[in-house]
Design a protein around this motif. Structure first.
Motif, PDB file in Angstrom:
ATOM      1  N   SER A 139      16.659   5.243 -78.041  1.00  0.00           N
ATOM      2  CA  SER A 139      16.654   4.646 -79.373  1.00  0.00           C
ATOM      3  C   SER A 139      16.894   5.718 -80.431  1.00  0.00           C
ATOM      4  O   SER A 139      16.355   6.817 -80.363  1.00  0.00           O
ATOM      5  CB  SER A 139      15.305   3.964 -79.610  1.00  0.00           C
ATOM      6  N   GLY A 140      17.733   5.356 -81.419  1.00  0.00           N
ATOM      7  CA  GLY A 140      18.057   6.320 -82.475  1.00  0.00           C
ATOM      8  C   GLY A 140      18.897   7.470 -81.988  1.00  0.00           C
ATOM      9  O   GLY A 140      18.951   8.531 -82.608  1.00  0.00           O
ATOM     10  N   CYS A 141      19.590   7.284 -80.861  1.00  0.00           N
ATOM     11  CA  CYS A 141      20.434   8.312 -80.238  1.00  0.00           C
ATOM     12  C   CYS A 141      19.631   9.549 -79.848  1.00  0.00           C
ATOM     13  O   CYS A 141      20.139  10.656 -79.912  1.00  0.00           O
ATOM     14  CB  CYS A 141      21.602   8.691 -81.153  1.00  0.00           C
ATOM     15  N   LYS A 142      18.404   9.368 -79.433  1.00  0.00           N
ATOM     16  CA  LYS A 142      17.598  10.479 -78.929  1.00  0.00           C
ATOM     17  C   LYS A 142      18.096  10.843 -77.532  1.00  0.00           C
ATOM     18  O   LYS A 142      18.195   9.984 -76.648  1.00  0.00           O
ATOM     19  CB  LYS A 142      16.118  10.094 -78.873  1.00  0.00           C
ATOM     20  N   LEU A 143      18.428  12.127 -77.335  1.00  0.00           N
ATOM     21  CA  LEU A 143      18.980  12.589 -76.068  1.00  0.00           C
ATOM     22  C   LEU A 143      17.882  13.224 -75.229  1.00  0.00           C
ATOM     23  O   LEU A 143      17.169  14.121 -75.703  1.00  0.00           O
ATOM     24  CB  LEU A 143      20.100  13.603 -76.311  1.00  0.00           C
ATOM     25  N   THR A 144      17.743  12.786 -73.998  1.00  0.00           N
ATOM     26  CA  THR A 144      16.781  13.392 -73.076  1.00  0.00           C
ATOM     27  C   THR A 144      17.485  13.718 -71.773  1.00  0.00           C
ATOM     28  O   THR A 144      18.384  12.994 -71.331  1.00  0.00           O
ATOM     29  CB  THR A 144      15.595  12.448 -72.801  1.00  0.00           C
ATOM     30  N   GLY A 145      17.055  14.829 -71.159  1.00  0.00           N
ATOM     31  CA  GLY A 145      17.713  15.259 -69.937  1.00  0.00           C
ATOM     32  C   GLY A 145      19.086  15.820 -70.236  1.00  0.00           C
ATOM     33  O   GLY A 145      19.395  16.223 -71.355  1.00  0.00           O
ATOM     34  N   GLY A 146      19.931  15.858 -69.234  1.00  0.00           N
ATOM     35  CA  GLY A 146      21.272  16.395 -69.407  1.00  0.00           C
ATOM     36  C   GLY A 146      21.319  17.902 -69.173  1.00  0.00           C
ATOM     37  O   GLY A 146      20.288  18.557 -69.043  1.00  0.00           O
ATOM     38  N   ARG A 147      22.531  18.408 -69.134  1.00  0.00           N
ATOM     39  CA  ARG A 147      22.712  19.852 -68.942  1.00  0.00           C
ATOM     40  C   ARG A 147      23.988  20.289 -69.652  1.00  0.00           C
ATOM     41  O   ARG A 147      24.990  19.573 -69.633  1.00  0.00           O
ATOM     42  CB  ARG A 147      22.773  20.187 -67.453  1.00  0.00           C
ATOM     43  N   TRP A 148      23.933  21.472 -70.270  1.00  0.00           N
ATOM     44  CA  TRP A 148      25.055  22.047 -70.993  1.00  0.00           C
ATOM     45  C   TRP A 148      25.236  23.514 -70.600  1.00  0.00           C
ATOM     46  O   TRP A 148      24.276  24.172 -70.193  1.00  0.00           O
ATOM     47  CB  TRP A 148      24.813  21.986 -72.510  1.00  0.00           C
ATOM     48  N   GLU A 168      22.870  28.263 -69.242  1.00  0.00           N
ATOM     49  CA  GLU A 168      22.645  26.869 -68.882  1.00  0.00           C
ATOM     50  C   GLU A 168      21.466  26.338 -69.697  1.00  0.00           C
ATOM     51  O   GLU A 168      20.418  26.981 -69.766  1.00  0.00           O
ATOM     52  CB  GLU A 168      22.350  26.737 -67.388  1.00  0.00           C
ATOM     53  N   VAL A 169      21.632  25.183 -70.302  1.00  0.00           N
ATOM     54  CA  VAL A 169      20.606  24.597 -71.164  1.00  0.00           C
ATOM     55  C   VAL A 169      20.353  23.157 -70.717  1.00  0.00           C
ATOM     56  O   VAL A 169      21.308  22.402 -70.495  1.00  0.00           O
ATOM     57  CB  VAL A 169      21.046  24.617 -72.647  1.00  0.00           C
ATOM     58  N   THR A 170      19.078  22.798 -70.575  1.00  0.00           N
ATOM     59  CA  THR A 170      18.733  21.444 -70.138  1.00  0.00           C
ATOM     60  C   THR A 170      17.934  20.674 -71.186  1.00  0.00           C
ATOM     61  O   THR A 170      17.404  19.610 -70.903  1.00  0.00           O
ATOM     62  CB  THR A 170      17.936  21.492 -68.825  1.00  0.00           C
ATOM     63  N   ASP A 171      17.847  21.235 -72.378  1.00  0.00           N
ATOM     64  CA  ASP A 171      17.153  20.572 -73.482  1.00  0.00           C
ATOM     65  C   ASP A 171      18.036  20.675 -74.716  1.00  0.00           C
ATOM     66  O   ASP A 171      18.286  21.782 -75.225  1.00  0.00           O
ATOM     67  CB  ASP A 171      15.800  21.238 -73.739  1.00  0.00           C
ATOM     68  N   ALA A 172      18.525  19.524 -75.205  1.00  0.00           N
ATOM     69  CA  ALA A 172      19.442  19.526 -76.351  1.00  0.00           C
ATOM     70  C   ALA A 172      18.823  20.164 -77.583  1.00  0.00           C
ATOM     71  O   ALA A 172      19.540  20.648 -78.462  1.00  0.00           O
ATOM     72  CB  ALA A 172      19.886  18.103 -76.669  1.00  0.00           C
ATOM     73  N   GLY A 173      17.498  20.199 -77.642  1.00  0.00           N
ATOM     74  CA  GLY A 173      16.827  20.799 -78.787  1.00  0.00           C
ATOM     75  C   GLY A 173      17.039  22.296 -78.903  1.00  0.00           C
ATOM     76  O   GLY A 173      16.819  22.866 -79.974  1.00  0.00           O
ATOM     77  N   PHE A 174      17.464  22.948 -77.812  1.00  0.00           N
ATOM     78  CA  PHE A 174      17.717  24.382 -77.842  1.00  0.00           C
ATOM     79  C   PHE A 174      19.176  24.716 -78.147  1.00  0.00           C
ATOM     80  O   PHE A 174      19.570  25.874 -78.077  1.00  0.00           O
ATOM     81  CB  PHE A 174      17.311  25.026 -76.511  1.00  0.00           C
TER      82      PHE A 174
END
Length: 232
Positions: free
Chosen positions: A99-108, A116-122
């Protein structure tokens, strides 16, 4: 004679009614053709550097609010702003969109340092050419709408990039004369995309910036290719 003329009129009317669905409406005939998308330019890094216009930088009047971001992004209906849309596009493993385009999980994989980053907040979504640098290079003369378009540019996949917050703070508003990505493997890519962004938006370079770019173009990056399309 009257009967023949009546028969002809009825025949003409019947033919017109039969052809009507096949003929474009007056509105369709009058509608202007959609403008063609700009053709992408492809050239060597050395030739691309040679296309840059050189001027002195001037930051007079710049403030962070000069470039409005983030806006609703390419798809205003998806509930995600430009930052979130870039993160979704660059994810190696797609995050869950809540909801509200909150991103959880994932990898960049952070472009600048390979982390390697697994938290979009970083992650930061960085402007490859920072708004302050763009202002110095010609954006000070743009309208507010042009600067907003620049700050949210998803028309090129190199204008906005997902990187670790730490490296984005290190880069800040520096040009290649003062900062390059710490990962040597991406420095040629960075030099090419820096020049591509400047050419896309018709931004200038200063003397030190140009000389730094020439060092890469004539040395380790002589085989690099630059692709860009002028911004609409």
């Amino acid at each position: 004679m009257v009967i023949k003329n009546l028969a002809r009129a009825i025949g003409a009317l019947t033919l017109a009614l039969a052809l009507a669905p096949l003929l474009p409406s007056p509105a369709a005939q009058a509608a202007p053709a959609a403008p063609a998308a700009p053709v992408a330019e492809v050239t060597t890094l050395a030739d691309a550097v040679g296309l840059l216009k050189v001027t002195e930088e001037n930051r007079s009047g710049y403030t962070a609010s000069s470039f409005r971001h983030w806006n609703a992004g390419e798809d205003p209906t998806d509930g995600c702003d430009t930052r979130a849309e870039v993160l979704l596009a660059e994810a190696v493993v797609a995050p869950t969109v809540g909801s509200g385009c909150k991103l959880t999980g994932g990898r960049w994989t952070s472009y600048f340092d390979g982390q390697e980053v697994t938290d979009a907040g970083f992650l930061d979504v960085a402007h490859l050419v920072a708004p302050a640098e763009a202002w110095d290079s010609g954006a000070s003369a743009w309208t507010a709408e042009q600067r907003e378009a620049y700050a949210n540019d998803q028309g090129s996949d190199v204008s906005l990039v997902a990187v670790t917050s730490r490296t984005n703070r290190q880069k800040a508003d520096k040009d290649p004369a003062d900062w390059m990505p710490p990962s040597p493997e991406v420095q040629c890519r960075y030099a090419g995309e820096w020049v591509a962004t400047k050419l896309r938006w018709q931004l200038t370079a200063d003397d030190r910036e140009l000389e730094a770019l020439k060092v890469y173009a004539e040395g380790p990056c002589e085989d690099a290719i630059v692709r860009y399309a002028p911004a609409v």
